[in-house]
Design a protein around this motif. Structure first.
Motif, mmCIF file in Angstrom:
data_model
loop_
_atom_site.group_PDB
_atom_site.id
_atom_site.type_symbol
_atom_site.label_atom_id
_atom_site.label_comp_id
_atom_site.label_asym_id
_atom_site.label_seq_id
_atom_site.Cartn_x
_atom_site.Cartn_y
_atom_site.Cartn_z
ATOM 1 N N ALA A 111 105.124 32.270 70.417
ATOM 2 C CA ALA A 111 105.921 31.067 70.144
ATOM 3 C C ALA A 111 107.143 31.415 69.291
ATOM 4 N N VAL A 112 106.954 32.268 68.301
ATOM 5 C CA VAL A 112 108.074 32.690 67.456
ATOM 6 C C VAL A 112 109.110 33.451 68.285
ATOM 7 N N ALA A 113 108.635 34.319 69.181
ATOM 8 C CA ALA A 113 109.556 35.084 70.028
ATOM 9 C C ALA A 113 110.366 34.158 70.925
ATOM 10 N N GLU A 114 109.727 33.135 71.485
ATOM 11 C CA GLU A 114 110.449 32.220 72.376
ATOM 12 C C GLU A 114 111.435 31.359 71.592
ATOM 13 N N LEU A 115 111.048 30.913 70.403
ATOM 14 C CA LEU A 115 111.967 30.118 69.580
ATOM 15 C C LEU A 115 113.158 30.962 69.125
ATOM 16 N N THR A 116 112.913 32.230 68.855
ATOM 17 C CA THR A 116 114.010 33.131 68.494
ATOM 18 C C THR A 116 114.959 33.313 69.667
ATOM 19 N N SER A 117 114.378 33.472 70.865
ATOM 20 C CA SER A 117 115.202 33.616 72.066
ATOM 21 C C SER A 117 116.029 32.364 72.332
ATOM 22 N N LEU A 118 115.472 31.204 72.012
ATOM 23 C CA LEU A 118 116.199 29.947 72.195
ATOM 24 C C LEU A 118 117.280 29.734 71.138
ATOM 25 N N GLY A 119 117.222 30.521 70.060
ATOM 26 C CA GLY A 119 118.176 30.336 68.971
ATOM 27 C C GLY A 119 117.725 29.335 67.935
ATOM 28 N N ALA A 120 116.435 28.955 67.966
ATOM 29 C CA ALA A 120 115.918 27.972 67.015
ATOM 30 C C ALA A 120 115.466 28.616 65.711
ATOM 31 N N LEU A 121 115.080 29.893 65.766
ATOM 32 C CA LEU A 121 114.684 30.642 64.573
ATOM 33 C C LEU A 121 115.579 31.858 64.428
ATOM 34 N N SER A 122 115.835 32.245 63.185
ATOM 35 C CA SER A 122 116.631 33.445 62.955
ATOM 36 C C SER A 122 115.785 34.687 63.232
ATOM 37 N N HIS A 123 116.418 35.758 63.672
ATOM 38 C CA HIS A 123 115.702 36.993 63.981
ATOM 39 C C HIS A 123 115.102 37.606 62.719
ATOM 40 N N ALA A 124 115.846 37.593 61.629
ATOM 41 C CA ALA A 124 115.454 38.355 60.445
ATOM 42 C C ALA A 124 114.422 37.642 59.581
ATOM 43 N N THR A 125 114.572 36.321 59.370
ATOM 44 C CA THR A 125 113.761 35.618 58.376
ATOM 45 C C THR A 125 112.795 34.597 58.945
ATOM 46 N N GLU A 126 112.891 34.321 60.239
ATOM 47 C CA GLU A 126 112.076 33.273 60.879
ATOM 48 C C GLU A 126 112.381 31.891 60.313
ATOM 49 N N GLU A 127 113.516 31.730 59.681
ATOM 50 C CA GLU A 127 113.899 30.408 59.198
ATOM 51 C C GLU A 127 114.579 29.630 60.324
ATOM 52 N N LEU A 128 114.490 28.303 60.228
ATOM 53 C CA LEU A 128 115.144 27.461 61.230
ATOM 54 C C LEU A 128 116.653 27.633 61.163
#
Length: 411
Positions: free
Chosen positions: A40-57
């Protein structure tokens, strides 16, 4: 699960602020599987919803967390607002968040399937078929119920879609993406005054229907990385039959060298197309289901250049003997070397349009978008008509190389 991750991040839970999504989910009374959280984190990162480095929105993620649909559908809606197709984006998002409006009674299944295919026959798209069916129903006025019965459409589902569209519009208004005070009841009243439609086009002042190439491109951007590659090796007698055609999917974990093999779901309007009839070797899809085998359901042929200019979070120039562009380290699109800089600049400017709309909501379609969107559409059309990519003749992933997180293919 993606929505759970985003909302847990948005809440800034006491003692968990700044923690990873995996750590936050572990603290829940019924924690989800850790592998599912990672995906889920990987898909949200791919969508641009989470930052790559910090997992922040990100700014985009903060907006998506406010919408009552999953992240992909939320991004589709925001892209529709940004590029002048809000009504189409809201309709498709409402459809994918609901049950299918197409009914298939056992005693009249062949007639129902044929009616469904007619809705999307000129697009080869299940999403476009739903959009066409809804638009015809919505514009019918007094004869809509008879129309729905004749075309095997669920009246209750279509009415539910209209209600959800208005609710989504209200959520966008509350989030500052549209003028304030745009309540669902007010939008419904606009529709009644306009002949009984859902009122959304009137509320957003959208006069023209969005071109289908634009809608297909925005779908690709929202559904990515859910993109399949059409594997249709020709036979001695010509194109392979629909029963021999396969779709190659990226491994959900992104680790396998070989792709997953899937088939087009029997309910899709494309299920009877042979290998020579598809308009694109790429297919954007909403979901996979597993019964006796893996099926892809609700799919749309993806314009290859849409994958380059709209999709993924990272793109790299491939310097190998074939050249091209690689999206998110797994999807390679071959394009002529002289046009690579132009495509990269176009991708950058389109990304900036979405970013500016997200950080400065409520400003409407910018003058830059009015200039860029027609250019993008013309590019898609020329590529489809003059340089249509050939269907593949070879097989799956690359052996003997380092992990590529999926399958690399030619466009």
């Amino acid at each position: 699960l993606e929505q759970l991750v985003m909302r847990s991040k948005a809440l800034h839970l006491t003692g968990l602020a700044g923690s990873s999504a995996a750590h936050i989910c572990k603290s829940l009374p019924e924690p989800p599987d850790s592998a599912a959280v990672t995906a889920a984190v990987a898909e949200l990162t791919s969508l641009g919803a989470l930052s790559h480095a910090t997992e922040e929105l990100t700014d985009l993620g903060k907006l998506l967390a406010k919408l009552p649909v999953d992240a992909r559908l939320g991004k589709l809606i925001l892209l529709g607002l940004c590029f002048g197709a809000p009504d189409e984006a809201l309709t498709i998002a409402a459809a994918l968040a609901s049950r299918s409006p197409f009914m298939s009674p056992i005693e009249r299944r062949e007639q129902a399937d044929e009616s469904r295919r007619r809705f999307g026959s000129d697009t080869q798209s299940d999403h476009a078929a739903i959009l066409c069916a809804y638009n015809e129903f919505d514009a019918m006025g007094g004869g809509r119920f008879e129309f729905a019965r004749e075309r095997f459409l669920s009246i209750r589902t279509l009415q539910g879609m209209a209600q959800l569209k208005r609710q989504l519009l209200e959520a966008l208004s509350s989030a500052g993406m549209l003028p304030p005070g745009l309540r669902a009841s007010y939008v419904e009243s606009l529709g009644r005054r306009a002949g009984g439609c859902d009122g959304v086009r009137e509320a957003v002042a959208q006069r023209e229907h969005a071109p289908r190439e634009l809608v297909a491109g925005l779908l690709c951007a929202a559904l990515f990385p859910q993109v399949a590659y059409l594997h249709a090796p020709p036979t001695r007698k010509g194109p392979c039959g629909s029963d021999q055609l396969k779709l190659h999917l990226r491994d959900p974990q992104g680790n396998a060298l070989e792709p997953q093999i899937a088939s087009v779901h029997p309910s899709s309007i494309t299920c009877k197309l042979n290998g020579g009839e598809w308009r694109s070797p790429y297919v954007a899809y909403h979901e996979c289901v597993r019964t006796t085998k893996i099926y892809v359901r609700d799919c749309t042929p993806a314009p290859p250049l849409a994958l380059v200019v709209f999709c993924g979070g990272d793109i790299q120039v491939d310097r190998t003997h074939r050249g091209g562009l690689t999206v998110d380290s797994w999807l390679r699109i071959e394009v002529p070397e002289p046009v690579v800089p132009m495509l990269l600049e176009l991708r950058r400017r389109l990304a900036m349009l979405l970013h500016e709309m997200v950080v400065n909501p409520g400003r409407g379609l910018s003058s830059e978008a009015f200039k860029l969107v027609p250019a993008v559409l013309e590019l898609f059309r020329q590529h489809a008509e003059d340089e249509a990519p050939p269907l593949p003749t070879g097989g799956g992933g690359s052996k003997g190389k380092k992990k590529n997180k999926g399958v690399k293919k030619k466009a």
